[in-house]
Write a protein that holds these residues in place. Structure first.
Motif, PDB file in Angstrom:
ATOM      1  N   ARG A 192      -0.030   3.737   1.718  1.00  0.00           N
ATOM      2  CA  ARG A 192      -0.159   4.309   3.061  1.00  0.00           C
ATOM      3  C   ARG A 192       1.207   4.254   3.747  1.00  0.00           C
ATOM      4  NH1 ARG A 192      -5.773   1.231   4.716  1.00  0.00           N
ATOM      5  NH2 ARG A 192      -6.982   2.069   2.998  1.00  0.00           N
ATOM      6  N   THR A 196       4.189   4.014   6.600  1.00  0.00           N
ATOM      7  CA  THR A 196       4.511   3.095   7.681  1.00  0.00           C
ATOM      8  C   THR A 196       3.950   3.594   9.012  1.00  0.00           C
ATOM      9  OG1 THR A 196       6.479   2.349   6.510  1.00  0.00           O
ATOM     10  CG2 THR A 196       6.423   1.957   8.880  1.00  0.00           C
ATOM     11  N   ARG A 230       0.589   2.066   9.689  1.00  0.00           N
ATOM     12  CA  ARG A 230       0.434   0.629   9.428  1.00  0.00           C
ATOM     13  C   ARG A 230      -0.587  -0.010  10.372  1.00  0.00           C
ATOM     14  NH1 ARG A 230       5.611  -1.891   9.636  1.00  0.00           N
ATOM     15  NH2 ARG A 230       5.755  -1.717   7.385  1.00  0.00           N
ATOM     16  N   ASN A 231      -0.548   0.349  11.654  1.00  0.00           N
ATOM     17  CA  ASN A 231      -1.475  -0.261  12.609  1.00  0.00           C
ATOM     18  C   ASN A 231      -2.923   0.093  12.297  1.00  0.00           C
ATOM     19  OD1 ASN A 231       0.498  -1.652  14.003  1.00  0.00           O
ATOM     20  ND2 ASN A 231       0.899   0.057  15.380  1.00  0.00           N
ATOM     21  N   THR A 266       4.093  -1.129   3.767  1.00  0.00           N
ATOM     22  CA  THR A 266       3.684   0.262   3.625  1.00  0.00           C
ATOM     23  C   THR A 266       4.819   1.097   3.050  1.00  0.00           C
ATOM     24  OG1 THR A 266       4.326   0.559   5.925  1.00  0.00           O
ATOM     25  CG2 THR A 266       1.986   0.216   5.495  1.00  0.00           C
ATOM     26  N   THR A 302      -4.056   0.687   9.310  1.00  0.00           N
ATOM     27  CA  THR A 302      -4.357  -0.112   8.125  1.00  0.00           C
ATOM     28  C   THR A 302      -4.678  -1.546   8.537  1.00  0.00           C
ATOM     29  OG1 THR A 302      -2.937   1.300   6.770  1.00  0.00           O
ATOM     30  CG2 THR A 302      -3.451  -0.902   5.890  1.00  0.00           C
ATOM     31  N   LYS A 303      -3.894  -2.079   9.458  1.00  0.00           N
ATOM     32  CA  LYS A 303      -4.132  -3.432   9.959  1.00  0.00           C
ATOM     33  C   LYS A 303      -5.509  -3.533  10.626  1.00  0.00           C
ATOM     34  CE  LYS A 303      -0.803  -5.947  11.704  1.00  0.00           C
ATOM     35  NZ  LYS A 303       0.239  -6.506  12.572  1.00  0.00           N
ATOM     36  N   THR A 306       0.812  -1.212   0.000  1.00  0.00           N
ATOM     37  CA  THR A 306       0.000   0.000   0.000  1.00  0.00           C
ATOM     38  C   THR A 306       0.845   1.262   0.000  1.00  0.00           C
ATOM     39  OG1 THR A 306      -1.720   1.202   1.214  1.00  0.00           O
ATOM     40  CG2 THR A 306      -0.185  -0.104   2.541  1.00  0.00           C
ATOM     41  N   ILE A 363       1.584  -6.441   5.956  1.00  0.00           N
ATOM     42  CA  ILE A 363       1.317  -5.207   5.231  1.00  0.00           C
ATOM     43  C   ILE A 363       2.657  -4.534   4.943  1.00  0.00           C
ATOM     44  CG2 ILE A 363       0.198  -2.949   5.307  1.00  0.00           C
ATOM     45  CD1 ILE A 363      -1.662  -4.178   7.496  1.00  0.00           C
TER      46      ILE A 363
END
Length: 177
Positions: free
Chosen positions: A57, A59, A62-63, A81, A65-66, A55, A79
């Protein structure tokens, strides 16, 4: 506010909002799901395992996104990033280089952004499922246009069947030698 609600008739404000959206945990967690994508990805995962998410998005989110992926029932996979220090204008180049680097561990990608294709090297051997009624002028890559998530699923099944056919053909050729 999500992108579809933003007044894009003001380009400077739209660009500022897009930059903010790529860096905001709150906005990330509120992104709407593309209808049907969750069920299609679940079905695709049964045909060819989903090994991760690549993605743009950052780093730093990242959380978030998760959490978004978990909230919508996507397979729990790593993921990748965009590094926070990658300039936004170089994001597609970074994404293409990363995808090419991951081949052959990652044999393909599903994406709705045709810009990434422009940065993929001629030597890229993976398959790119281009979602959303988009096209690409690159004929040197294996790009499969898909109009809907149902279409993505069908074309992934066809792709997997062709891989199995080729493998069986190679096995028969090897056995006959």
């Amino acid at each position: 506010m999500v992108a579809r609600d933003f007044p894009f008739e003001k380009p400077e404000e739209a660009l500022k909002w897009m930059i903010l959206a790529l860096q905001s945990e709150e906005i990330t967690e509120e992104y709407p799901i593309i209808e049907g994508s969750d069920k299609a990805v679940e079905r695709i995962n049964q045909v060819i395992p989903v090994v991760g998410y690549l993605t743009l998005r950052e780093t730093s989110i990242r959380n978030a996104t998760k959490r978004w992926l978990r909230k919508h029932g996507y397979p729990n996979e790593p993921i990748i990033t965009r590094p926070d220090n990658t300039r936004i204008g170089e994001g597609m180049k970074w994404k293409a280089e990363t995808l090419a680097y991951l081949y052959p561990q990652v044999i393909g990608s599903i994406d709705d952004t045709p810009d990434i294709i422009n940065y993929l090297p001629d030597s890229y051997k993976g398959t790119f499922f281009l979602y959303g009624n988009r096209t690409s002028s690159r004929s040197d890559l294996d790009i499969i246009p898909c109009n809907s998530w149902d279409d993505v699923y069908k074309k992934v099944v066809e792709y997997q069947a062709s891989l199995l056919e080729r493998a069986a053909g190679h096995a028969r050729l090897h056995d006959s030698q």
